[in-house]
Design a protein around this motif. Structure first.
Motif, PDB file in Angstrom:
ATOM      1  N   LYS A 147      -5.659  -0.742  -4.262  1.00 33.40           N
ATOM      2  CA  LYS A 147      -6.002  -0.668  -2.843  1.00 33.40           C
ATOM      3  C   LYS A 147      -7.390  -1.241  -2.600  1.00 33.40           C
ATOM      4  O   LYS A 147      -7.644  -1.875  -1.565  1.00 33.40           O
ATOM      5  CB  LYS A 147      -5.923   0.780  -2.363  1.00 33.40           C
ATOM      6  CG  LYS A 147      -4.518   1.358  -2.413  1.00 33.40           C
ATOM      7  CD  LYS A 147      -4.541   2.858  -2.143  1.00 33.40           C
ATOM      8  CE  LYS A 147      -3.180   3.485  -2.290  1.00 33.40           C
ATOM      9  NZ  LYS A 147      -3.226   4.953  -2.126  1.00 33.40           N
ATOM     10  N   THR A 159      -7.081  13.139  -2.290  1.00 35.32           N
ATOM     11  CA  THR A 159      -6.710  13.251  -3.704  1.00 35.32           C
ATOM     12  C   THR A 159      -7.669  14.168  -4.435  1.00 35.32           C
ATOM     13  O   THR A 159      -7.258  15.027  -5.213  1.00 35.32           O
ATOM     14  CB  THR A 159      -6.725  11.861  -4.372  1.00 35.32           C
ATOM     15  OG1 THR A 159      -5.745  11.035  -3.741  1.00 35.32           O
ATOM     16  CG2 THR A 159      -6.406  11.967  -5.855  1.00 35.32           C
ATOM     17  N   THR A 197       2.780   9.463  -6.214  1.00 38.06           N
ATOM     18  CA  THR A 197       2.791  10.751  -5.518  1.00 38.06           C
ATOM     19  C   THR A 197       2.380  11.909  -6.430  1.00 38.06           C
ATOM     20  O   THR A 197       1.671  12.828  -6.000  1.00 38.06           O
ATOM     21  CB  THR A 197       4.192  11.036  -4.939  1.00 38.06           C
ATOM     22  OG1 THR A 197       4.544   9.990  -4.030  1.00 38.06           O
ATOM     23  CG2 THR A 197       4.218  12.362  -4.206  1.00 38.06           C
ATOM     24  N   GLU A 255      -7.733   8.820   1.730  1.00 40.42           N
ATOM     25  CA  GLU A 255      -6.820   9.122   0.628  1.00 40.42           C
ATOM     26  C   GLU A 255      -7.572   9.603  -0.604  1.00 40.42           C
ATOM     27  O   GLU A 255      -7.121  10.504  -1.307  1.00 40.42           O
ATOM     28  CB  GLU A 255      -5.988   7.875   0.298  1.00 40.42           C
ATOM     29  CG  GLU A 255      -4.975   7.552   1.365  1.00 40.42           C
ATOM     30  CD  GLU A 255      -4.134   6.332   1.036  1.00 40.42           C
ATOM     31  OE1 GLU A 255      -3.207   6.039   1.801  1.00 40.42           O
ATOM     32  OE2 GLU A 255      -4.414   5.667   0.016  1.00 40.42           O
ATOM     33  N   TRP A 276       0.839  -1.207   0.000  1.00 41.47           N
ATOM     34  CA  TRP A 276       0.000   0.000   0.000  1.00 41.47           C
ATOM     35  C   TRP A 276       0.871   1.252   0.000  1.00 41.47           C
ATOM     36  O   TRP A 276       0.648   2.182  -0.783  1.00 41.47           O
ATOM     37  CB  TRP A 276      -0.910  -0.027   1.231  1.00 41.47           C
ATOM     38  CG  TRP A 276      -1.957   1.040   1.318  1.00 41.47           C
ATOM     39  CD1 TRP A 276      -1.762   2.386   1.441  1.00 41.47           C
ATOM     40  CD2 TRP A 276      -3.384   0.848   1.300  1.00 41.47           C
ATOM     41  NE1 TRP A 276      -2.958   3.038   1.515  1.00 41.47           N
ATOM     42  CE2 TRP A 276      -3.973   2.123   1.430  1.00 41.47           C
ATOM     43  CE3 TRP A 276      -4.203  -0.270   1.214  1.00 41.47           C
ATOM     44  CZ2 TRP A 276      -5.351   2.308   1.470  1.00 41.47           C
ATOM     45  CZ3 TRP A 276      -5.576  -0.094   1.249  1.00 41.47           C
ATOM     46  CH2 TRP A 276      -6.152   1.176   1.375  1.00 41.47           C
ATOM     47  N   GLU A 277       1.859   1.257   0.879  1.00 45.03           N
ATOM     48  CA  GLU A 277       2.737   2.421   0.975  1.00 45.03           C
ATOM     49  C   GLU A 277       3.601   2.593  -0.269  1.00 45.03           C
ATOM     50  O   GLU A 277       3.893   3.722  -0.690  1.00 45.03           O
ATOM     51  CB  GLU A 277       3.612   2.323   2.228  1.00 45.03           C
ATOM     52  CG  GLU A 277       2.828   2.409   3.533  1.00 45.03           C
ATOM     53  CD  GLU A 277       1.897   3.623   3.576  1.00 45.03           C
ATOM     54  OE1 GLU A 277       2.327   4.730   3.176  1.00 45.03           O
ATOM     55  OE2 GLU A 277       0.731   3.454   3.982  1.00 45.03           O
ATOM     56  N   ASN A 279       1.576   4.285  -2.867  1.00 48.85           N
ATOM     57  CA  ASN A 279       1.544   5.723  -2.585  1.00 48.85           C
ATOM     58  C   ASN A 279       2.810   6.411  -3.087  1.00 48.85           C
ATOM     59  O   ASN A 279       2.761   7.514  -3.653  1.00 48.85           O
ATOM     60  CB  ASN A 279       1.379   5.973  -1.087  1.00 48.85           C
ATOM     61  CG  ASN A 279      -0.051   5.774  -0.607  1.00 48.85           C
ATOM     62  OD1 ASN A 279      -0.977   5.701  -1.411  1.00 48.85           O
ATOM     63  ND2 ASN A 279      -0.225   5.658   0.691  1.00 48.85           N
ATOM     64  N   CYS A 292      -3.592   7.035 -11.342  1.00 49.12           N
ATOM     65  CA  CYS A 292      -4.331   7.396 -10.135  1.00 49.12           C
ATOM     66  C   CYS A 292      -5.501   6.431  -9.933  1.00 49.12           C
ATOM     67  O   CYS A 292      -5.783   5.983  -8.813  1.00 49.12           O
ATOM     68  CB  CYS A 292      -4.832   8.831 -10.249  1.00 49.12           C
ATOM     69  SG  CYS A 292      -5.741   9.425  -8.807  1.00 49.12           S
TER      70      CYS A 292
END
Length: 225
Positions: free
Chosen positions: A181, A210, A166, A206, A158-159, A162, A174
């Motif tokens: 996720k 966004t 970014t 999130e 997940w991280e 991200n 996107c």
């Protein structure tokens, strides 16, 4: 032409109590695809094969290396590295050195450092695992609790998603990040309600963040237009 801004704005509208229900990922995916071009629908279907449990082989990953989607290239490379580390970790723990080496060579998936294709860019090296990434994954793989191991591994992925996205706002990556996720949320809502709810709330936050950021950029662009 894809209306990415409106697609992102149409992602699930959530209200109090929504996190207690299963995420209808199939419907969300269908709604997104209904607003996409044929090319992006193909990209979505291809990318989701990484997430939905479909067996993947070397040919799949070679095709992923040539994808016009940067996230597809980065995430597929990440998956290969993780799978190779899992094979290596298990083989070294369960077999004698000679046998372990044989199994690692047989079941690891080669990763091209400079894959052929029109879309490869030097920034794709962002998917390379850092020293701290390797240490984190090594610790995860030695976790004897299978559920705990899976949770920690999904948190790691997940991280990384991200990190990879970014700077992605009004584009297909996107949307792919949201779907990646979403697959994790859907799986954990089925396997572990508390973990699923936690990821669901995280995804909601999130998505809202966004969209707020997109609205700001959109407004700035209009004022400067």
């Amino acid at each position: 032409m894809n209306n990415y801004h409106y697609i992102i704005a149409s992602l699930p509208v959530l209200s109090k109590g929504t996190e207690d229900k299963a995420l209808d990922l199939k419907k969300v995916k269908e709604d997104i695809k209904s607003q996409c071009s044929e090319k992006d629908i193909g990209t979505i279907d291809f990318f989701c094969r990484i997430m939905d449990g479909t067996p993947l082989d070397k040919a799949f990953f070679e095709q992923a290396d040539r994808s016009s989607s940067r996230l597809t290239r980065l995430y597929s490379k990440l998956e290969r590295q993780i799978r190779n580390m899992m094979v290596s970790s298990a083989a070294q723990r369960l077999f004698a050195p000679e046998k372990a080496e044989e199994l690692i060579a047989r079941y690891s998936i080669d990763i091209q450092s400079d894959p052929y294709g029109d879309y490869y860019e030097p920034t794709d090296t962002e998917a390379n695992l850092s020293h701290s990434d390797v240490q984190a994954l090594a610790a995860i793989f030695t976790d004897d609790n299978i559920v705990s191991k899976e949770k920690r591994l999904d948190d790691f992925k997940w991280e990384k998603i991200n990190e990879f996205t970014t700077l992605d706002f009004f584009d297909i990556d996107c949307i792919l990040a949201f779907l990646a996720k979403g697959h994790m949320v859907d799986r954990w809502l089925r396997l572990d309600a508390e973990k699923g709810k936690h990821l669901f709330r995280k995804l909601v936050g999130e998505v809202r963040g966004t969209f707020d950021k997109n609205k700001l950029i959109y407004t700035i662009d209009e004022n400067n237009g």
